[in-house]
Design an enzyme around this catalytic site. Structure first.
Site, PDB file in Angstrom:
ATOM      1  N   CYS A  66       0.826  -1.213   0.000  1.00  0.00           N
ATOM      2  CA  CYS A  66       0.000   0.000   0.000  1.00  0.00           C
ATOM      3  C   CYS A  66       0.859   1.261   0.000  1.00  0.00           C
ATOM      4  O   CYS A  66       0.655   2.165  -0.812  1.00  0.00           O
ATOM      5  CB  CYS A  66      -0.932  -0.007   1.216  1.00  0.00           C
ATOM      6  N   CYS A 121      -1.511   1.709  -3.033  1.00  0.00           N
ATOM      7  CA  CYS A 121      -2.510   2.778  -2.843  1.00  0.00           C
ATOM      8  C   CYS A 121      -1.925   4.185  -2.801  1.00  0.00           C
ATOM      9  O   CYS A 121      -2.435   5.091  -3.465  1.00  0.00           O
ATOM     10  CB  CYS A 121      -3.254   2.578  -1.531  1.00  0.00           C
ATOM     11  N   LYS A 151      -0.055   5.369  -6.026  1.00  0.00           N
ATOM     12  CA  LYS A 151      -1.099   5.403  -7.063  1.00  0.00           C
ATOM     13  C   LYS A 151      -1.977   6.644  -6.933  1.00  0.00           C
ATOM     14  O   LYS A 151      -2.269   7.331  -7.903  1.00  0.00           O
ATOM     15  CB  LYS A 151      -1.932   4.115  -6.964  1.00  0.00           C
ATOM     16  N   TYR A 187      -9.038  -3.427 -10.931  1.00  0.00           N
ATOM     17  CA  TYR A 187      -8.693  -2.168 -10.262  1.00  0.00           C
ATOM     18  C   TYR A 187      -7.427  -1.533 -10.853  1.00  0.00           C
ATOM     19  O   TYR A 187      -7.407  -0.369 -11.224  1.00  0.00           O
ATOM     20  CB  TYR A 187      -8.365  -2.437  -8.796  1.00  0.00           C
ATOM     21  N   GLU A 193      -7.067   1.892 -13.141  1.00  0.00           N
ATOM     22  CA  GLU A 193      -6.433   3.039 -12.470  1.00  0.00           C
ATOM     23  C   GLU A 193      -5.220   3.510 -13.276  1.00  0.00           C
ATOM     24  O   GLU A 193      -5.036   4.717 -13.506  1.00  0.00           O
ATOM     25  CB  GLU A 193      -6.026   2.662 -11.040  1.00  0.00           C
ATOM     26  N   HIS A 250     -27.197  21.539  -0.764  1.00  0.00           N
ATOM     27  CA  HIS A 250     -27.356  22.079  -2.114  1.00  0.00           C
ATOM     28  C   HIS A 250     -26.373  23.223  -2.354  1.00  0.00           C
ATOM     29  O   HIS A 250     -26.182  24.030  -1.454  1.00  0.00           O
ATOM     30  CB  HIS A 250     -28.795  22.580  -2.278  1.00  0.00           C
ATOM     31  N   GLU A 252     -26.210  15.261  -3.068  1.00  0.00           N
ATOM     32  CA  GLU A 252     -27.616  15.436  -2.682  1.00  0.00           C
ATOM     33  C   GLU A 252     -28.531  14.542  -3.529  1.00  0.00           C
ATOM     34  O   GLU A 252     -29.624  14.178  -3.106  1.00  0.00           O
ATOM     35  CB  GLU A 252     -28.063  16.899  -2.776  1.00  0.00           C
TER      36      GLU A 252
HETATM   37  P1  NDP Z   1      -8.168  -7.752 -10.177  1.00  0.00           P
HETATM   38  O1  NDP Z   1      -8.464  -9.088  -9.675  1.00  0.00           O
HETATM   39  O2  NDP Z   1      -8.986  -6.591  -9.732  1.00  0.00           O
HETATM   40  O3  NDP Z   1      -8.176  -7.774 -11.770  1.00  0.00           O
HETATM   41  C1  NDP Z   1      -7.432  -8.682 -12.502  1.00  0.00           C
HETATM   42  C2  NDP Z   1      -7.771  -8.503 -13.954  1.00  0.00           C
HETATM   43  O4  NDP Z   1      -6.906  -9.316 -14.733  1.00  0.00           O
HETATM   44  C3  NDP Z   1      -9.191  -8.917 -14.297  1.00  0.00           C
HETATM   45  O5  NDP Z   1      -9.711  -8.007 -15.204  1.00  0.00           O
HETATM   46  C4  NDP Z   1      -9.017 -10.307 -14.899  1.00  0.00           C
HETATM   47  O6  NDP Z   1      -9.978 -10.608 -15.867  1.00  0.00           O
HETATM   48  C5  NDP Z   1      -7.670 -10.142 -15.588  1.00  0.00           C
HETATM   49  N1  NDP Z   1      -6.980 -11.421 -15.717  1.00  0.00           N
HETATM   50  C6  NDP Z   1      -6.739 -12.332 -14.763  1.00  0.00           C
HETATM   51  N2  NDP Z   1      -6.042 -13.375 -15.252  1.00  0.00           N
HETATM   52  C7  NDP Z   1      -5.857 -13.133 -16.556  1.00  0.00           C
HETATM   53  C8  NDP Z   1      -5.228 -13.852 -17.604  1.00  0.00           C
HETATM   54  N3  NDP Z   1      -4.657 -15.037 -17.396  1.00  0.00           N
HETATM   55  N4  NDP Z   1      -5.226 -13.297 -18.830  1.00  0.00           N
HETATM   56  C9  NDP Z   1      -5.800 -12.095 -19.054  1.00  0.00           C
HETATM   57  N5  NDP Z   1      -6.407 -11.373 -18.102  1.00  0.00           N
HETATM   58  C10 NDP Z   1      -6.439 -11.879 -16.859  1.00  0.00           C
HETATM   59  O7  NDP Z   1      -6.640  -7.565  -9.858  1.00  0.00           O
HETATM   60  P2  NDP Z   1      -5.691  -6.312  -9.786  1.00  0.00           P
HETATM   61  O8  NDP Z   1      -4.358  -6.880 -10.047  1.00  0.00           O
HETATM   62  O9  NDP Z   1      -6.182  -5.196 -10.625  1.00  0.00           O
HETATM   63  O10 NDP Z   1      -5.818  -5.888  -8.277  1.00  0.00           O
HETATM   64  C11 NDP Z   1      -5.643  -6.850  -7.234  1.00  0.00           C
HETATM   65  C12 NDP Z   1      -6.460  -6.470  -6.043  1.00  0.00           C
HETATM   66  O11 NDP Z   1      -5.838  -5.404  -5.357  1.00  0.00           O
HETATM   67  C13 NDP Z   1      -7.856  -5.956  -6.356  1.00  0.00           C
HETATM   68  O12 NDP Z   1      -8.780  -6.991  -6.547  1.00  0.00           O
HETATM   69  C14 NDP Z   1      -8.166  -5.119  -5.160  1.00  0.00           C
HETATM   70  O13 NDP Z   1      -8.677  -5.941  -4.129  1.00  0.00           O
HETATM   71  C15 NDP Z   1      -6.805  -4.577  -4.769  1.00  0.00           C
HETATM   72  N6  NDP Z   1      -6.648  -3.186  -5.239  1.00  0.00           N
HETATM   73  C16 NDP Z   1      -7.433  -2.220  -4.689  1.00  0.00           C
HETATM   74  C17 NDP Z   1      -7.325  -0.920  -5.119  1.00  0.00           C
HETATM   75  C18 NDP Z   1      -8.219   0.113  -4.516  1.00  0.00           C
HETATM   76  O14 NDP Z   1      -8.755  -0.115  -3.442  1.00  0.00           O
HETATM   77  N7  NDP Z   1      -8.417   1.259  -5.167  1.00  0.00           N
HETATM   78  C19 NDP Z   1      -6.384  -0.527  -6.154  1.00  0.00           C
HETATM   79  C20 NDP Z   1      -5.622  -1.620  -6.682  1.00  0.00           C
HETATM   80  C21 NDP Z   1      -5.749  -2.903  -6.234  1.00  0.00           C
HETATM   81  P3  NDP Z   1     -11.404 -11.230 -15.498  1.00  0.00           P
HETATM   82  O15 NDP Z   1     -12.182 -10.144 -14.853  1.00  0.00           O
HETATM   83  O16 NDP Z   1     -11.949 -11.638 -16.808  1.00  0.00           O
HETATM   84  O17 NDP Z   1     -11.132 -12.380 -14.584  1.00  0.00           O
END
Ligand code: NDP
Length: 458
Positions: A42, A47, A50, A182, A186, A442, A447
């Site tokens: 983080c 976080c 980012k 995510y 982002e 407002h 709101e």
């Molecule tokens: P996510 O799980 O959110 O997203 C992973 C993405 O990668 C999905 O779109 C998934 O597709 C795709 N994917 C997975 N495997 C493959 C593959 N083999 N080939 C192609 N595409 C693939 O993971 P992130 O890495 O973005 O983030 C991890 C976690 O970290 C988040 O889930 C969240 O909990 C946390 N996080 C929170 C943030 C916040 O609070 N603002 C910011 C960043 C991270 P599909 O959907 O089709 O499975």
């Protein structure tokens, strides 16, 4: 049996540091090992950096908006290296603050990679000297977080993950972002906002699987209009290859190619559970390599606990902090405490920003007999003068029988800030009638959430 420590924590991220610094002042001997930098994902490469880059990514857009308010303003330059240097300075400050907090709490911490030799013995390898040392502990907390997981495709070693994206020496002119979660959306917002031609490649039809469908649809439509952003939905990357100069050739599954200065894979994260931490299976892990824990964060070994991303529950910093506090009460205050993982609000710092709390419409329809939906999409007041075409979206999901608001979904500027207060209402079980009885402020965007009177008829 006597041990060197009452508690030994492996991992100096949000969860590990929180647990250590709240346990030691109670008079317990607490040790902590972190192999990289104190603060964990983080603070060091998640976080916090980012969010700093996201602020910057609004710069060009905000200045363009000023014209509508009578300003003659334009950006004459942007320096990625200057932004990264400023970010690094802030991260170093925070890292120092984490170290001080541990020192002040009386935690003995080590810059070392740790492994478990037996259920009560931690072996540390000093990150700088390579020297090994062994310590014993009555209780052990695994808080080792997660790491980017990249699909096995030809040339994947040429890709970067979000870890490296934070330290790119220059902003590439053209960048490919792979994934639709995510991190992908982002960074797509950051790169495109700062002027890089950004290609978002995702295997699904719209990003953010698991979020409310209306919210996803709105988000996709907003992305479609964004400058510098090119969407490739329903596409996968088949391979990466080196190109002339510093560029990469990215080949998609339809055979088309893109040339880019960097390809960032944001294809999920996997828990850090090497065999050296799980004692040959004595500490159980699941198919996703996450440590299996009960409601009290206890692993299959009763004196070993785990919190945060390594447990594969909700990979969010504030969740790790709550789990850590519950762990301290359970393990050291003799007050078994289970964290409630329901209705945790979360935000995605994309452009537009997204915030959500509670159930999606689909989840609510599965769970309740009848559900009422309130939905609104509008041009925020600011944009009437700025001319910025971006819109805002709000949706309430209400269980008709109890009148409880079981889901709130927002997209648009300041959604995350708005959501925090509404998350309290959802957590408290507020009814739609309570929302209706709340007088709006407002003129604000928020709101709208207390003035939606008529359910939509789809
Ligand atoms: P996510 O799980 O959110 O997203 C992973 C993405 O990668 C999905 O779109 C998934 O597709 C795709 N994917 C997975 N495997 C493959 C593959 N083999 N080939 C192609 N595409 C693939 O993971 P992130 O890495 O973005 O983030 C991890 C976690 O970290 C988040 O889930 C969240 O909990 C946390 N996080 C929170 C943030 C916040 O609070 N603002 C910011 C960043 C991270 P599909 O959907 O089709 O499975």
């Amino acid at each position: 049996m006597s041990f060197d420590y009452d508690l030994f924590v492996i991992g100096g991220g949000s969860g590990g540091v929180r647990a250590a610094r709240f346990t030691a002042p109670k008079g317990y001997r607490v040790g902590l090992a972190e192999e990289y930098r104190m603060g964990g994902t983080c603070v060091i490469r998640g976080c916090v950096p980012k969010k700093l880059l996201s602020y910057a990514a609004h710069g060009f857009e905000d200045v363009a908006d000023l014209a509508g308010f009578g300003f003659e303003a334009s950006v004459t330059g942007f320096s990625w290296p200057a932004l990264i240097a400023a970010k690094d300075k802030e991260i170093a400050r925070l890292e120092g603050a984490y170290q001080n907090t541990l020192n002040n709490a009386g935690v003995e911490w080590f810059k070392a990679r740790a492994r478990l030799d037996d259920p009560h013995t931690v072996v540390m390898t000093d990150t700088e000297t390579g020297e090994e040392s062994r310590v014993t502990a009555a209780k052990i907390l695994l808080a080792t977080g997660g790491t980017p997981s990249l699909p096995d495709i030809p040339g994947k070693e040429l890709a970067i993950s979000s870890n490296e994206a934070f330290d790119l020496p220059e902003l590439p002119k053209r960048v490919v972002v792979y994934g639709g979660g995510y991190i992908a959306v982002e960074f797509a917002g950051i790169f495109s906002g700062l002027g890089a031609e950004t290609h978002l490649i995702y295997r699904g039809d719209k990003p953010l699987r698991g979020f409310d469908e209306d919210l996803r649809q709105f988000f996709l439509e907003q992305l479609e209009g964004r400058e510098n952003l090119h969407l490739h939905m329903g596409r996968s990357i088949a391979g990466l290859a080196e190109n002339r100069g510093d560029d990469l050739t990215v080949t998609l599954d339809d055979g088309s190619t893109l040339s880019a200065g960097a390809a960032m894979f944001a294809t999920g994260r996997r828990p850090n559970t090497p065999e050296s931490l799980t004692l040959g299976g004595q500490i159980e892990t699941n198919a996703a390599s996450a440590v299996v824990v009960d409601a009290y964060s206890r692993t299959s070994l009763p004196h070993v606990f785990a919190v945060g991303d390594v447990t594969g529950r909700l990979a969010l910093t504030p969740v790790a902090l709550h789990e850590a506090m519950a762990f301290v009460k359970t393990a050291f205050d003799d007050r078994p405490t289970a964290m409630d993982h329901s209705d945790v609000a979360t935000a995605v710092f994309s452009n537009p920003e997204i915030a959500t709390c509670g159930l999606t419409e689909a989840e609510a329809r599965d769970r309740f007999e009848a559900v009422d939906i309130y939905r609104s999409s509008f041009r925020p007041m600011r944009n009437t003068l700025s001319g910025n075409p971006s819109r805002s979206f709000m949706k309430l999901v209400v269980d008709r029988a109890s009148d409880r608001v079981v889901g709130v979904h927002l997209a648009g500027r300041d959604s995350a800030e708005m959501m925090q207060g509404f998350a309290v209402a959802v957590k408290m079980g507020a009814r739609k009638a309570d929302f209706d009885a709340t007088v709006g402020i407002h003129p604000t965007g928020a709101e709208e959430l207390v003035t939606m009177r008529t359910p939509v008829q789809d």
